[in-house]
Scaffold this active site. Structure first.
Site, PDB file in Angstrom:
ATOM      1  N   SER A 112       0.860  -1.069  -0.004  1.00  0.00           N
ATOM      2  CA  SER A 112      -0.157  -0.469  -0.132  1.00  0.00           C
ATOM      3  C   SER A 112       0.671   1.401  -0.057  1.00  0.00           C
ATOM      4  O   SER A 112       1.325   1.625  -1.329  1.00  0.00           O
ATOM      5  CB  SER A 112      -0.926   0.287   1.419  1.00  0.00           C
ATOM      6  N   ASP A 253      -5.726  -3.638  -2.068  1.00  0.00           N
ATOM      7  CA  ASP A 253      -4.927  -3.797  -1.247  1.00  0.00           C
ATOM      8  C   ASP A 253      -4.131  -4.809  -0.569  1.00  0.00           C
ATOM      9  O   ASP A 253      -4.881  -5.790  -0.281  1.00  0.00           O
ATOM     10  CB  ASP A 253      -5.470  -2.730  -0.452  1.00  0.00           C
TER      11      ASP A 253
END
Length: 388
Positions: A112, A253
């Site tokens: 991320s 993610d």
């Protein structure tokens, strides 16, 4: 539960000889994409009079290397955790490390916002050395502060699945907020990262994580496979943005499966010195009672769950024949009081500058701790598998 592999591979992905530590860690990899081996046949019971056979770890692992003693280390691998705007703390850490000419970077893993910092660092090093990396990191984060908006948070994975539902209601669905798929991160990446440079020999090895939706497995992308789509996948908040498709697979993610990849880093690293930059708080002295506070705390616990499991695996390896590994951490919560009460979507310039300054100061303390008493206190202890 950790499942021991029945095969210990002695080489890295690039064909080079692995260290004893990495071979041992490979046997603890619970996120491997490889299928499970067939069950071993049941052993034939030994006669009562037969003495039990002693099995030693040393029999399946090459002799352990000596623990590195030089401080600061000449070569360092980094694990960069994601966590929205908290990643400005990592910006400060990296900036200070880049000012230390004796340290070279070997392998960098990231998820991320940690993946974005990793890409900026690696591309900058490949194109312009230390000054190039420092410049790219500064430019990205300063622009983020000055262009602060809802879309800016999408650049660095600032929204969790639960947090998005709280903020926007139960009717929100993936991609609905951004129906035209404008991808603000893609534009930012095109300005700051030359993905072709990631294949340069001067570029550190990269391990960028995303979560494969089909089976929930963590997917690690190396230098040759990293594109803008990989960066988008690693930072893709499920309830805010469309899933990112790469080679026919859809991804969300990377923090859902590992934040950041740590065992893979130990396996791929050519150095025994690993530094974890942890930005999501593990501790909170308050019991949350509001919906928003409960959601925030749940996100913090979930973000660190896989990381704690990987730290436990490394601690096990350190106590069973891999003392060469020296795993240290720099944690944002150790430098910023009440971080667990702050929002990782806070784009306030004052807050981001505080994070950046605190990261620099924390790195300065880490560099100056020496290889004796202070180092022993800050290095993750072998006997403690989880972060305190």
């Amino acid at each position: 539960m950790l499942r021991m592999s029945e095969k210990i591979d002695g080489t890295h992905g690039d064909g080079s000889q692995a260290t004893a530590a990495s071979r041992l860690l490979l046997s603890t990899n619970i996120w491997s994409d490889a299928p499970s081996p067939p069950p071993a046949p049941k052993p034939v019971p030994a006669p009562v009079s037969q003495a039990p056979v002693a099995i030693e770890v040393a029999a399946i692992v090459a002799p352990a290397q000596e623990r590195p003693s030089q401080w600061p280390p000449k070569r360092l691998s980094l694990a960069l955790q994601g966590g929205g705007t908290f990643a400005a703390f990592t910006w400060g850490v990296l900036e200070r490390l880049l000012e230390e000419p004796s340290i070279e970077f070997d392998t960098i893993s990231g998820t991320s916002a940690g993946a974005i910092n990793a890409l900026l660092l690696a591309c900058g090093l490949a194109e312009g050395g230390r000054e190039g990396a420092r410049s790219r990191l500064n430019r990205f984060w300063i622009r983020l502060m000055h262009e602060a908006s809802f879309r800016s948070l999408m650049l660095i994975g600032g929204f969790s699945p639960a947090g998005s539902s709280v903020a926007f209601g139960p009717t929100l669905r993936s991609g609905q907020f951004d129906p035209f798929d404008l991808d603000p991160l893609r534009l930012a990446l095109s300005r700051d990262i030359n993905f072709a440079r990631l294949r340069n020999a001067k570029c550190p090895k990269l391990l960028i994580a995303a979560t494969r939706i089909r089976d929930g497995q963590q997917q690690i992308f190396g230098n040759d496979a990293i594109t803008a789509d990989v960066a988008l996948a690693s930072t893709c908040p499920p309830l805010v943005h469309c899933a990112v498709e790469i080679d026919g697979e859809a991804y969300w993610d990377g923090g859902l499966g590992g934040n950041p990849p740590l065992i893979k880093l130990a396996q791929q690293s050519a150095t025994a010195d690993l530094l974890l930059v942890q930005i999501t708080p593990t501790r909170d002295s308050y019991v949350p009672i509001t919906l928003a506070a409960i959601d925030r705390r749940l996100d913090q616990i979930a973000a660190n769950a896989a990381l704690k499991a990987e730290i436990a695996a490394i601690a096990w390896a350190q106590s069973h024949g891999a003392p060469a590994l020296r795993l240290s951490k720099i944690a944002a919560e150790d430098s910023i009081d009440g971080l667990a009460q702050r929002s990782s979507t806070d784009l306030g310039r004052g807050f981001i500058r505080t994070l950046h300054r605190s990261g620099r100061e924390a790195a300065e303390r880490w560099l100056g701790q020496g290889a004796t008493g202070a180092e022993a206190r800050r290095t993750l202890p072998v006997a403690e598998p989880a972060l305190a």
